[in-house]
Write an enzyme that holds these catalytic residues in place. Structure first.
Site, PDB file in Angstrom:
ATOM      1  N   PHE A 115       0.945  -0.976   0.027  1.00 41.10           N
ATOM      2  CA  PHE A 115      -0.092   0.041   0.017  1.00 41.10           C
ATOM      3  C   PHE A 115       0.778   1.298   0.033  1.00 41.10           C
ATOM      4  CE2 PHE A 115      -2.281   3.446   1.989  1.00 41.10           C
ATOM      5  CZ  PHE A 115      -3.327   3.488   1.332  1.00 41.10           C
ATOM      6  N   ASP A 127       9.310   2.322   1.330  1.00 41.67           N
ATOM      7  CA  ASP A 127       8.193   3.292   1.728  1.00 41.67           C
ATOM      8  C   ASP A 127       8.148   2.726   3.310  1.00 41.67           C
ATOM      9  OD1 ASP A 127       5.963   4.203   2.595  1.00 41.67           O
ATOM     10  OD2 ASP A 127       4.645   3.445   1.069  1.00 41.67           O
ATOM     11  N   LYS A 183       3.283   9.808   8.146  1.00 39.81           N
ATOM     12  CA  LYS A 183       2.688   9.097   9.613  1.00 39.81           C
ATOM     13  C   LYS A 183       3.313   9.715  10.825  1.00 39.81           C
ATOM     14  CE  LYS A 183      -0.629   5.984   7.463  1.00 39.81           C
ATOM     15  NZ  LYS A 183      -0.220   4.991   6.320  1.00 39.81           N
TER      16      LYS A 183
HETATM   17  C1  LIG Z   1      -0.518   5.471   5.003  1.00 41.94           C
HETATM   18  C2  LIG Z   1       0.321   4.741   4.086  1.00 41.94           C
HETATM   19  C3  LIG Z   1       0.448   5.686   3.129  1.00 41.94           C
HETATM   20  C4  LIG Z   1      -0.423   6.924   2.234  1.00 41.94           C
HETATM   21  O1  LIG Z   1      -0.141   7.772   3.349  1.00 41.94           O
HETATM   22  P1  LIG Z   1      -1.071   9.304   3.427  1.00 41.94           P
HETATM   23  O2  LIG Z   1      -0.618  10.229   4.308  1.00 41.94           O
HETATM   24  O3  LIG Z   1      -2.309   8.337   3.856  1.00 41.94           O
HETATM   25  O4  LIG Z   1      -1.274   9.699   2.065  1.00 41.94           O
HETATM   26  C5  LIG Z   1       1.626   5.216   1.971  1.00 41.94           C
HETATM   27  N1  LIG Z   1       2.484   4.132   2.499  1.00 41.94           N
HETATM   28  C6  LIG Z   1       2.271   3.380   3.439  1.00 41.94           C
HETATM   29  C7  LIG Z   1       3.035   2.306   3.884  1.00 41.94           C
HETATM   30  C8  LIG Z   1       1.142   3.645   4.384  1.00 41.94           C
HETATM   31  O5  LIG Z   1       0.924   2.991   5.479  1.00 41.94           O
END
Ligand SMILES: *Cc1c(COP(=O)(O)O)cnc(C)c1O
Length: 395
Positions: A133, A218, A247
């Site tokens: 994701f 990521d 985050k």
């Molecule tokens: C939450 C998340 C995203 C997206 O972040 P947003 O701040 O909601 O755009 C991207 N990559 C990972 C692994 C995530 O958990």
């Protein structure tokens, strides 16, 4: 909670909310009825210091009276010092600030384009993982496999190839003359708390250096001390070329960032990318306060030791409920229960009993307490989990 009004004025892109949250302190949240909850979701791995940490609150208050925003037309001292601090934690390189996880991944994808456009055949394919994701913008969404997120938004950006997570040979076999980068999470959050093995990450690094690919990580969910390392991949000893963060970085104030190693830090040139808000004085102050508390309260070590204790408690539950729990996943304070049933049943039950947790793909219950969580709060959460699991009826 005024659900009719909520539904009259808010676009229905989220499921109807079960309750209304009005206050938070430490590991606790309160709803508008005055009911208290243990927050083991942390706003989805965001409020890593717990709610309203006094140091974080004080710094935001002071900075908001000084300067909130001035745009990237100017140098912002809090931004420069935050970049320096992140580079010291990650490695030699440079930082670009943005506002969210999806935006950070967009920047990584754009970096891969700049890298590819320097190659003879203008390479542009990015290998990404099944069950990964990366966010909801069209670029980040194109890198996200699940049909649940993609449906209705086609056509998406071409050139993303999905390879099985933790399957090095699948990645290797998918490399062709058009491949320019590999993008993965060190622990899949939304995908169900699957952790990359060290061999997998080290193997990807080797593939990337062999084929001149960018190795992109990521760390939006696993990053910022949550797994018992500052960033989740650091346990493996691998060295990505660029990293997305968001985050936990702001502790609840929106901020995202990418780190890019020295070699690739010149790919973005003046005017080639930007954002109005990215790295504002207030956002950077919030992130500084997060890093202060991580350092002053040893939160990396805390996440590791508290996580180990919590995991033992969860493993005991797995022994007690073999028909309901299949495995315990994740590490540090990024833990998941693999269930034999849809986690939404359990999430609702736990909430009734005062514990906020969040589901993830593949029948996973995600437990993401603040890194400041206390031992007795973990014990209380385990007790609520035990009675919740006992109450779930399987047919
Ligand atoms: C939450 C998340 C995203 C997206 O972040 P947003 O701040 O909601 O755009 C991207 N990559 C990972 C692994 C995530 O958990």
């Amino acid at each position: 909670m005024d659900l009719p009004k909520h539904q009259e004025f808010l676009i229905g892109n989220y499921a109807p909310p079960p309750l209304e949250i009005v206050r938070g302190k430490g590991s606790n949240l309160w709803d508008s009825q005055g009911k208290e909850y243990l927050d083991f979701a942390s706003g989805i791995a965001v409020t890593n210091l717990g709610h309203s940490h006094p140091h974080w609150v004080k710094n935001i208050q002071q900075q908001s009276a000084e300067l909130v925003h001035c745009s990237n037309l100017f140098s912002i001292p809090e931004q420069v010092s935050l970049a320096e601090r992140l580079v010291k934690k990650i490695g030699p390189g440079k930082i670009l600030f943005c506002n969210s996880g999806a935006e950070a991944n967009e920047a990584l994808i754009k970096l891969s384009r700049l890298h590819g456009n320097q190659t003879k055949n203008k390479r542009s394919k990015v290998l990404v993982a099944t069950n990964g994701f990366h966010g909801r913008t069209l670029g980040a969404l194109s890198a996200t496999e699940s049909i649940k997120y993609r449906q209705g938004f086609e056509p998406l950006l071409p050139g993303f190839v999905f390879c099985r997570y933790n399957d090095l040979s699948d990645f290797e076999q998918s490399i062709d003359g058009q491949t320019v980068a590999i993008l993965v999470e060190s622990i899949q959050g939304e995908g169900g708390l699957e952790a990359a093995s060290d061999e997998f990450l080290l193997g990807l690094e080797t593939l990337c250096s062999k084929h001149n690919l960018l190795f992109l990580m990521d760390e939006v969910q696993a990053g910022i001390a949550r797994t018992g390392e500052f960033l989740g991949y650091q346990k493996s000893g691998t060295r990505p070329h660029a990293i997305a963060m968001a985050k936990g970085l702001g502790g609840g104030f929106p901020i995202g960032a990418i780190w890019v190693d020295q070699q690739h830090s010149q790919l973005f040139t003046p005017g080639s990318h930007g954002t109005t808000y990215g790295g504002s004085p207030l956002a950077c102050t919030a992130a500084h306060a997060v890093l202060d508390v991580i350092e002053n309260e040893n939160l990396i070590e805390q996440a590791k030791t508290k996580g180990e204790g919590f995991k033992i408690g969860l493993q005991n539950l797995a022994v007690q409920f073999p028909q309901k729990i299949t495995e315990i996943k994740g590490r540090g304070l990024m833990l998941g229960l693999g269930l034999t049933f849809d986690p939404s049943l359990l999430v609702a039950n736990l909430r009734e009993n005062g514990l906020i947790a969040v589901g993830a793909a593949r029948n996973t219950l995600r437990l993401l307490p603040p890194l400041t969580v206390k031992d007795d709060e973990i014990l209380r959460a385990l007790n609520i989990l035990r009675s919740g699991l006992a109450q779930i009826k399987l047919d």
